[in-house]
Write a protein that holds these residues in place. Sequence first.
Motif, PDB file in Angstrom:
ATOM      1  N   TRP A  46       4.294  -2.767   3.004  1.00  6.53           N
ATOM      2  CA  TRP A  46       4.257  -4.057   2.349  1.00  6.53           C
ATOM      3  C   TRP A  46       3.208  -4.962   2.978  1.00  6.53           C
ATOM      4  O   TRP A  46       3.219  -5.198   4.184  1.00  6.53           O
ATOM      5  CB  TRP A  46       5.627  -4.719   2.394  1.00  6.53           C
ATOM      6  N   LYS A  47       2.327  -5.458   2.152  1.00  5.66           N
ATOM      7  CA  LYS A  47       1.314  -6.399   2.596  1.00  5.66           C
ATOM      8  C   LYS A  47       1.773  -7.838   2.396  1.00  5.66           C
ATOM      9  O   LYS A  47       1.196  -8.771   2.946  1.00  5.66           O
ATOM     10  CB  LYS A  47       0.005  -6.174   1.827  1.00  5.66           C
ATOM     11  N   THR A  48       2.797  -8.022   1.572  1.00  3.69           N
ATOM     12  CA  THR A  48       3.474  -9.311   1.411  1.00  3.69           C
ATOM     13  C   THR A  48       4.956  -9.074   1.678  1.00  3.69           C
ATOM     14  O   THR A  48       5.441  -7.939   1.592  1.00  3.69           O
ATOM     15  CB  THR A  48       3.310  -9.866  -0.018  1.00  3.69           C
ATOM     16  N   VAL A  49       5.674 -10.112   1.994  1.00  2.00           N
ATOM     17  CA  VAL A  49       7.113  -9.980   2.156  1.00  2.00           C
ATOM     18  C   VAL A  49       7.713  -9.737   0.775  1.00  2.00           C
ATOM     19  O   VAL A  49       7.488 -10.532  -0.149  1.00  2.00           O
ATOM     20  CB  VAL A  49       7.722 -11.250   2.773  1.00  2.00           C
ATOM     21  N   PRO A  50       8.431  -8.630   0.568  1.00  2.00           N
ATOM     22  CA  PRO A  50       9.029  -8.392  -0.751  1.00  2.00           C
ATOM     23  C   PRO A  50      10.039  -9.486  -1.085  1.00  2.00           C
ATOM     24  O   PRO A  50      11.069  -9.615  -0.425  1.00  2.00           O
ATOM     25  CB  PRO A  50       9.684  -7.009  -0.606  1.00  2.00           C
ATOM     26  N   GLU A  51       9.722 -10.252  -2.114  1.00  2.00           N
ATOM     27  CA  GLU A  51      10.538 -11.420  -2.444  1.00  2.00           C
ATOM     28  C   GLU A  51      11.653 -11.045  -3.412  1.00  2.00           C
ATOM     29  O   GLU A  51      11.402 -10.373  -4.422  1.00  2.00           O
ATOM     30  CB  GLU A  51       9.656 -12.498  -3.078  1.00  2.00           C
ATOM     31  N   PRO A  52      12.894 -11.485  -3.144  1.00  2.00           N
ATOM     32  CA  PRO A  52      13.988 -11.195  -4.085  1.00  2.00           C
ATOM     33  C   PRO A  52      13.778 -11.925  -5.413  1.00  2.00           C
ATOM     34  O   PRO A  52      13.330 -13.079  -5.446  1.00  2.00           O
ATOM     35  CB  PRO A  52      15.231 -11.716  -3.362  1.00  2.00           C
ATOM     36  N   ALA A  96       0.858  -1.184   0.000  1.00  2.00           N
ATOM     37  CA  ALA A  96       0.000   0.000   0.000  1.00  2.00           C
ATOM     38  C   ALA A  96       0.894   1.233   0.000  1.00  2.00           C
ATOM     39  O   ALA A  96       2.079   1.171   0.357  1.00  2.00           O
ATOM     40  CB  ALA A  96      -0.905  -0.002   1.219  1.00  2.00           C
ATOM     41  N   LEU A  97       0.316   2.350  -0.396  1.00  2.00           N
ATOM     42  CA  LEU A  97       1.061   3.603  -0.400  1.00  2.00           C
ATOM     43  C   LEU A  97       0.733   4.372   0.866  1.00  2.00           C
ATOM     44  O   LEU A  97      -0.378   4.861   1.053  1.00  2.00           O
ATOM     45  CB  LEU A  97       0.703   4.427  -1.637  1.00  2.00           C
TER      46      LEU A  97
END
Length: 269
Positions: free
Chosen positions: A190-196, A181-182
């Motif tokens: 982050w609503k999900t874990v930012p995945e590499p 979300a902004l």
Amino acid sequence: MSVAVPPWATEVFGEQALPARVRLGQALRNMQANAQAAQEQTASRTNHTYGSSRWQGQFERVQEELRDLPGARPVKPYNFPFELMLINKGLLYPFLHARTKADVRTARIPNESQLIKELFIFAPEPTHVQGSFDFGDEGVSSETVSPRGGLAAVPPDTRLILVPFACNASELLEAHWGIAALGEERRLEWKTVPEPLTLPESVKTSRPTITSVPQQPTSPAAEHTSFDQGTAPRLTLSSRANVDRQRDVPPLTEAEPVEDQTSEDDATH
């Protein structure tokens, strides 16, 4: 080597989650290589060429890599020079978040454009919802923002998938993807874990690259190309009429130039 795909990606992209993940990494590698090559060709003392090519490539190379996936189609936002890729229910937005390695969980959206407002219609609501977006437009509430252009035809259940990456003129450092979300001051929640994303070492391109000018074939018709080596033109001569000579009418050597009735401006009308 198998690559794990998070549940949110499978929910959004379906069977294309893994191919999309792999091709995103390849697209960013291609973007970096193209931008570095452009910078090298200009031999400029500034990195302006690199930056311009990188910005263009972050959209065009992604489109090249993903456009033939089942369920993929380009979306052209209003008044935006590039297309974004929509794969099933996932709308991808790649952007530079840092020029050095930085914690992506503290990343911020780099600008406050109208495009960002429209894109985040397809994102989750932030934890703290203000009366208006902090875009410098007082009194403009989030409910008044409507998608335009190609975004207007995007299904309402579409999810905005952010692809933040870090790079500079020397190297591509890292890239992630996820849903956020902004929040306030353009910070991402982050609503999900930012995945590499996996960034391959090799560059892939389907576009031909010219490394040298090929030798042109010669033919008898093309042997003489100099202006003084061609076949002399045949001239048609005619005598002047007696009446013209008696009246001292000057001979006509060439036709008067005809004024062009068109201009470059006509092409715009």
